[in-house]
Write an enzyme that holds these catalytic residues in place. Structure first.
Site, short mmCIF file in Angstrom:
data_model
loop_
_atom_site.label_atom_id
_atom_site.label_comp_id
_atom_site.label_asym_id
_atom_site.label_seq_id
_atom_site.Cartn_x
_atom_site.Cartn_y
_atom_site.Cartn_z
N SER A 22 0.84 -1.22 0.00
CA SER A 22 0.00 0.00 0.00
C SER A 22 0.86 1.26 0.00
O SER A 22 0.59 2.22 -0.71
CB SER A 22 -0.89 0.02 1.25
OG SER A 22 -1.84 -0.99 1.18
N ASP A 321 -7.16 -7.68 4.70
CA ASP A 321 -6.43 -8.63 3.85
C ASP A 321 -5.98 -9.87 4.62
O ASP A 321 -5.54 -10.85 4.01
CB ASP A 321 -5.22 -7.94 3.21
CG ASP A 321 -5.65 -6.85 2.24
OD1 ASP A 321 -6.75 -6.95 1.68
OD2 ASP A 321 -4.89 -5.88 2.05
C1 S3P Z 1 -5.67 -1.14 0.13
C2 S3P Z 1 -6.87 -1.09 0.78
C3 S3P Z 1 -7.72 -2.26 1.01
C4 S3P Z 1 -6.95 -3.56 0.82
C5 S3P Z 1 -6.07 -3.56 -0.39
C6 S3P Z 1 -5.08 -2.40 -0.35
C7 S3P Z 1 -4.94 0.11 -0.09
O1 S3P Z 1 -8.79 -2.20 0.11
O2 S3P Z 1 -7.84 -4.66 0.76
O3 S3P Z 1 -5.35 -4.77 -0.49
O4 S3P Z 1 -3.74 0.08 -0.40
O5 S3P Z 1 -5.56 1.18 0.05
P1 S3P Z 1 -10.12 -1.33 0.46
O6 S3P Z 1 -9.67 -0.09 1.11
O7 S3P Z 1 -10.85 -1.05 -0.80
O8 S3P Z 1 -10.89 -2.22 1.39
#
Ligand code: S3P
Length: 433
Positions: A22, A321
């Protein structure tokens, strides 16, 4: 590609988990939006985040791989180049949801985004809706899927209540807010990962929080630090942590991992289940201040018995996750574990409610899907068998961890999917046996 993961006698040793996915996505995108060069050290070299480097290059940023990191020379907030063809996001959901925030503010330019089969099945209307309210126009396949075209415009600030707690949607709107006229307020139903807020605050953006409201003011320029260091990814570390909790006799030290409180739900839930995990998690902030830095700590894990737990909706975004791993761990507790308020799992790289039920039940578990979560009836052990990753990196790694802790081992079909977030996963696991 198939991998046979035999039961482990124990998990032992030290692990430096790969860089945070992220934060890597955000560092690359924000560096592309900046005027001054930024050196990103420990950038995640995995399929998803390589898609991001390729995307920002298509948009005019210069990306130079050096021994000390990735040097990114951005184009500035309003100067994204229009690529010849579509921008290919590959499998990266974060990329296809964050990038439109920036592109929506490129007045008079249009951009096409597309990705792999899994991306084409994941809705983007959740970002199209707020961006259209801000003044952009989006033409999507069947109104909600990739490939889609964003027509950039002069944006205006909005007040937007997120229909679901999603860091991706929050971040998309926050990026668009930088280019809008007037301030933008995002109302979050529950807290979600806050890396974008931290990085924007660090880049000199006027951004403030008041309870669940996040307000972002427009700017002419992002002044990022000239170096951004990416910490290790707690979502990737979670696989080895789960293995060390489950395999009797294990002792694992995860070194220098992100312990950002918006990412530590997995550790807190595991501790509630009785897991012996010693670390220095960042406390949830009480006031409204936005931290600038990403906290890191070692994480010390010792195997031990688990008990069932209930995971509630407010915890879901902080462990989203890792919920497949919570379900796996629940198979080794005696009794019923419930994961509630997690309908979002159906919109991940696969329908992760369905894929976790299939994967774990094929290994001898007793797991049931609900509309918005999972019920696991744990029996203290897991037989083993075969898991089909179905192209989902986290299901591939879930199968491998299940193999380590199982009685008979697990054959994972499609283990190569792990490279989306954790290319050295099999080597790291092998080194810990
Ligand atoms: C992420 C946010 C999450 C997560 C994804 C990465 C991010 O999704 O599941 O693997 O980097 O902002 P959501 O915020 O849509 O739930």
């Amino acid at each position: 590609m198939k991998a046979l993961i035999e039961p482990a006698a124990r998990i032992k040793g030290r692990l430096v988990a790969p860089a945070d996915k992220s934060i890597s996505h955000r560092a690359a995108i924000l560096a592309a939006m900046a005027d001054e060069p930024v050196l990103v050290t420990n950038y995640l070299e995995a399929a998803d985040t390589l898609s991001t480097l390729a995307a920002i290059e298509q948009l005019g940023a210069l990306v130079e791989r050096r021994t000390d990191g990735v040097m990114i020379r951005g184009v500035g907030l309003r100067n994204a180049a229009v690529p010849k063809g579509a921008i290919d996001v590959g499998n990266a959901g974060t990329l296809i949801r964050l990038l439109p925030g920036w592109l929506a503010g490129q007045d008079g330019s249009s951009f096409e985004l597309d990705g792999d089969d899994s991306i084409r099945r994941r809705p983007i209307d959740r970002v199209a809706e707020p961006l259209e309210l801000m003044g952009a126009e989006i033409d999507a396949t069947k109104a909600r899927f990739a490939p889609f075209t964003i027509h950039g415009a002069r944006l205006h600030g909005i007040e937007y209540t997120l229909p679901v707690a999603s860091a991706q949607v929050k971040s998309c709107v926050a990026l668009a807010a930088l280019l809008a006229e007037g301030e933008t307020t995002i109302v979050e139903p529950d807290a979600s990962r806050d890396h974008t807020e931290r990085m924007l605050a660090k880049a000199g953006v006027k951004i403030s929080r008041d309870g669940s409201d996040l307000t972002i003011f427009p700017t002419d320029e992002l002044t990022l630090p000239d170096r951004i260091d990416i910490p290790s990814d707690p979502s990737s570390a979670a696989f080895a942590i789960a293995a060390a909790v489950l395999v009797p006799g294990s002792r694992l030290l995860v070194e220098g991992c992100s312990v950002n409180w918006t990412r530590s739900g997995f550790i807190e839930i595991a501790q509630r289940m009785g897991a012996v995990i010693i670390t220095d998690l960042e406390p949830r902030p009480e006031g409204s201040e936005i931290s600038h830095d990403e906290p890191v700590s070692d994480i010390d894990v010792t195997a031990g018995p688990l008990k069932p737990a209930t995971v509630t909706a407010g915890e879901v975004p902080l462990a989203v996750d890792e919920l497949p791993l919570i379900a796996l761990m629940a198979c080794f507790a005696e009794g019923e574990t419930r994961i509630e308020g997690a309908a979002e799992l159906r919109l991940k790289e696969s329908d992760r409610i369905a894929s976790v039920v299939t994967a774990l039940n094929d290994l001898g578990a007793e797991v049931e899907a609900t509309d918005d979560g999972l019920i696991v009836n744990g029996h203290g052990s897991l037989r083993g068998g075969r898991v089909d990753a179905g192209g989902d990196h986290r299901i591939a790694m879930l199968g491998a961890v299940a193999g380590l802790a199982s009685q008979e081992g697990v054959e994972v079909d499609g283990i190569e999917a792990a490279a989306v977030s954790y290319p050295n996963f099999l080597d790291d696991i092998a080194a810990l046996r």
